[in-house]
Design an enzyme around this catalytic site. Structure first.
Site, PDB file in Angstrom:
ATOM      1  N   ASP A 114      -0.376   6.436  -5.156  1.00 43.10           N
ATOM      2  CA  ASP A 114      -1.310   7.494  -5.530  1.00 43.10           C
ATOM      3  C   ASP A 114      -0.623   8.537  -6.411  1.00 43.10           C
ATOM      4  O   ASP A 114       0.522   8.916  -6.154  1.00 43.10           O
ATOM      5  CB  ASP A 114      -1.823   8.207  -4.277  1.00 43.10           C
ATOM      6  CG  ASP A 114      -2.432   7.250  -3.279  1.00 43.10           C
ATOM      7  OD1 ASP A 114      -3.479   6.677  -3.583  1.00 43.10           O
ATOM      8  OD2 ASP A 114      -1.847   7.073  -2.185  1.00 43.10           O
TER       9      ASP A 114
ATOM     10  N   GLU B 172      -3.080   4.367  -8.534  1.00 44.72           N
ATOM     11  CA  GLU B 172      -4.352   4.998  -8.201  1.00 44.72           C
ATOM     12  C   GLU B 172      -4.329   6.457  -8.643  1.00 44.72           C
ATOM     13  O   GLU B 172      -3.495   7.245  -8.184  1.00 44.72           O
ATOM     14  CB  GLU B 172      -4.665   4.925  -6.712  1.00 44.72           C
ATOM     15  CG  GLU B 172      -6.015   5.577  -6.415  1.00 44.72           C
ATOM     16  CD  GLU B 172      -6.430   5.554  -4.952  1.00 44.72           C
ATOM     17  OE1 GLU B 172      -7.335   6.360  -4.598  1.00 44.72           O
ATOM     18  OE2 GLU B 172      -5.875   4.767  -4.178  1.00 44.72           O
TER      19      GLU B 172
ATOM     20  N   HIS C 217       0.826  -1.204   0.000  1.00 40.78           N
ATOM     21  CA  HIS C 217       0.000   0.000   0.000  1.00 40.78           C
ATOM     22  C   HIS C 217       0.866   1.261   0.000  1.00 40.78           C
ATOM     23  O   HIS C 217       1.786   1.392   0.802  1.00 40.78           O
ATOM     24  CB  HIS C 217      -0.877  -0.030   1.260  1.00 40.78           C
ATOM     25  CG  HIS C 217      -1.901   1.035   1.366  1.00 40.78           C
ATOM     26  ND1 HIS C 217      -2.172   1.679   2.548  1.00 40.78           N
ATOM     27  CD2 HIS C 217      -2.743   1.565   0.445  1.00 40.78           C
ATOM     28  CE1 HIS C 217      -3.138   2.556   2.370  1.00 40.78           C
ATOM     29  NE2 HIS C 217      -3.506   2.508   1.093  1.00 40.78           N
TER      30      HIS C 217
ATOM     31  N   HIS D 230      -0.763  11.300  -1.542  1.00 44.18           N
ATOM     32  CA  HIS D 230      -2.137  10.900  -1.267  1.00 44.18           C
ATOM     33  C   HIS D 230      -3.041  12.085  -0.971  1.00 44.18           C
ATOM     34  O   HIS D 230      -4.139  12.190  -1.519  1.00 44.18           O
ATOM     35  CB  HIS D 230      -2.174   9.923  -0.085  1.00 44.18           C
ATOM     36  CG  HIS D 230      -3.553   9.488   0.298  1.00 44.18           C
ATOM     37  ND1 HIS D 230      -4.355  10.217   1.165  1.00 44.18           N
ATOM     38  CD2 HIS D 230      -4.293   8.417  -0.077  1.00 44.18           C
ATOM     39  CE1 HIS D 230      -5.513   9.601   1.310  1.00 44.18           C
ATOM     40  NE2 HIS D 230      -5.510   8.514   0.566  1.00 44.18           N
TER      41      HIS D 230
ATOM     42  N   GLU E 168       1.052  -0.508  -4.829  1.00 42.72           N
ATOM     43  CA  GLU E 168      -0.002   0.456  -5.150  1.00 42.72           C
ATOM     44  C   GLU E 168       0.498   1.817  -4.719  1.00 42.72           C
ATOM     45  O   GLU E 168       1.156   1.945  -3.685  1.00 42.72           O
ATOM     46  CB  GLU E 168      -1.280   0.077  -4.390  1.00 42.72           C
ATOM     47  CG  GLU E 168      -2.453   1.014  -4.566  1.00 42.72           C
ATOM     48  CD  GLU E 168      -2.518   2.113  -3.507  1.00 42.72           C
ATOM     49  OE1 GLU E 168      -3.380   3.000  -3.647  1.00 42.72           O
ATOM     50  OE2 GLU E 168      -1.695   2.109  -2.558  1.00 42.72           O
TER      51      GLU E 168
END
Length: 242
Positions: free
Chosen positions: A39, A112, A10, A52, A37
């Site tokens: 952002d 993302e 993450h 993020h 993953e």
């Protein structure tokens, strides 16, 4: 078959390093994790950067909104000292920097798209355009995901061949229609929103299913037993099958 690793770290490295940094990518790789993953948001001059929050205060020594700050200023911020003094001076990476490091380390990517409010279309377009260029020769493309359907539609218009996943917190009643509308190949949901029946329905609809943020190894094993394809975790050093 789900082509990406079944366990993704993450925000680059999970709890092992400051989030959304190159140090996090290195930590994920050292843990044995094969995918991450992270952002992506746009700076004021439309450079895609890994972060993020829409504001800088939580994870950097800067102040203000990411969307109001040009890349030159963002690139000079300390994005690691808040996490631990060992990471002091760790910079915010651009998407190009992160992509190059992921390719170097052999890490698969769930990118993302995290647009600041009002920048959904632009963020989807730029993130997809840069992703196509960065992963042009890669055997496995990044999976683009977002809570913003506008961002996913913009990404689809810019890079229709890049796979897309619709992010939700709770699984809405119209999840099939929403996934179809954005051309999603996967549904990404919070793990608390899932049960065996929902998983079976999503898989029966021909979609892959990823879930976040799963930090208990026993629950990860249960989710995999239900048929979930991927878990995103803060603890890639502890959680499950890779």
């Amino acid at each position: 078959m789900w082509p990406w690793p079944r366990v993704l770290a993450h925000r680059c490295g999970g709890a092992l390093a400051p989030e959304n940094t190159l140090a996090g990518l290195a930590a994920a790789a050292r843990s044995g994790c094969r995918g991450v993953e992270f952002d992506v948001m746009l700076a004021a001059d439309h450079v895609p950067v890994l972060i993020h929050d829409e504001t800088l205060e939580r994870t950097t020594n800067g102040r203000g909104r990411v969307a109001d700050t040009p890349w030159g200023a963002l690139s000079r911020l300390d994005a690691g000292g808040w996490f631990d003094e060992r990471f002091a001076g760790e910079p915010l990476p651009s998407l190009q920097d992160a992509a190059a490091r992921c390719i170097e380390l052999g890490l698969a990517v769930n990118l993302e798209i995290k647009p600041a409010a009002g920048f959904e279309t632009e963020t989807g377009q730029v993130a997809a355009r840069v992703a196509v260029a960065c992963w042009r020769d890669a055997a496995l493309p990044p999976l683009l995901s977002s809570f913003s359907e506008s961002a996913l539609l913009a990404a689809a218009g810019e890079a229709p061949r890049l796979p897309r996943g619709l992010l939700v917190e709770q699984v809405p009643e119209d999840w099939r229609a929403r996934c179809q509308r954005v051309g999603a190949v996967a549904l990404h949901a919070h793990h608390d929103a899932l049960d065996a029946g929902i998983v079976a329905d999503v898989r029966a609809a021909g979609l892959w299913l990823a879930c976040y943020t799963v930090n208990d190894p026993a629950h990860a094993a249960e989710l995999f037993a239900w048929g979930v394809d991927c878990v995103i975790t803060d603890h890639p050093d502890r959680v499950g099958v890779r």
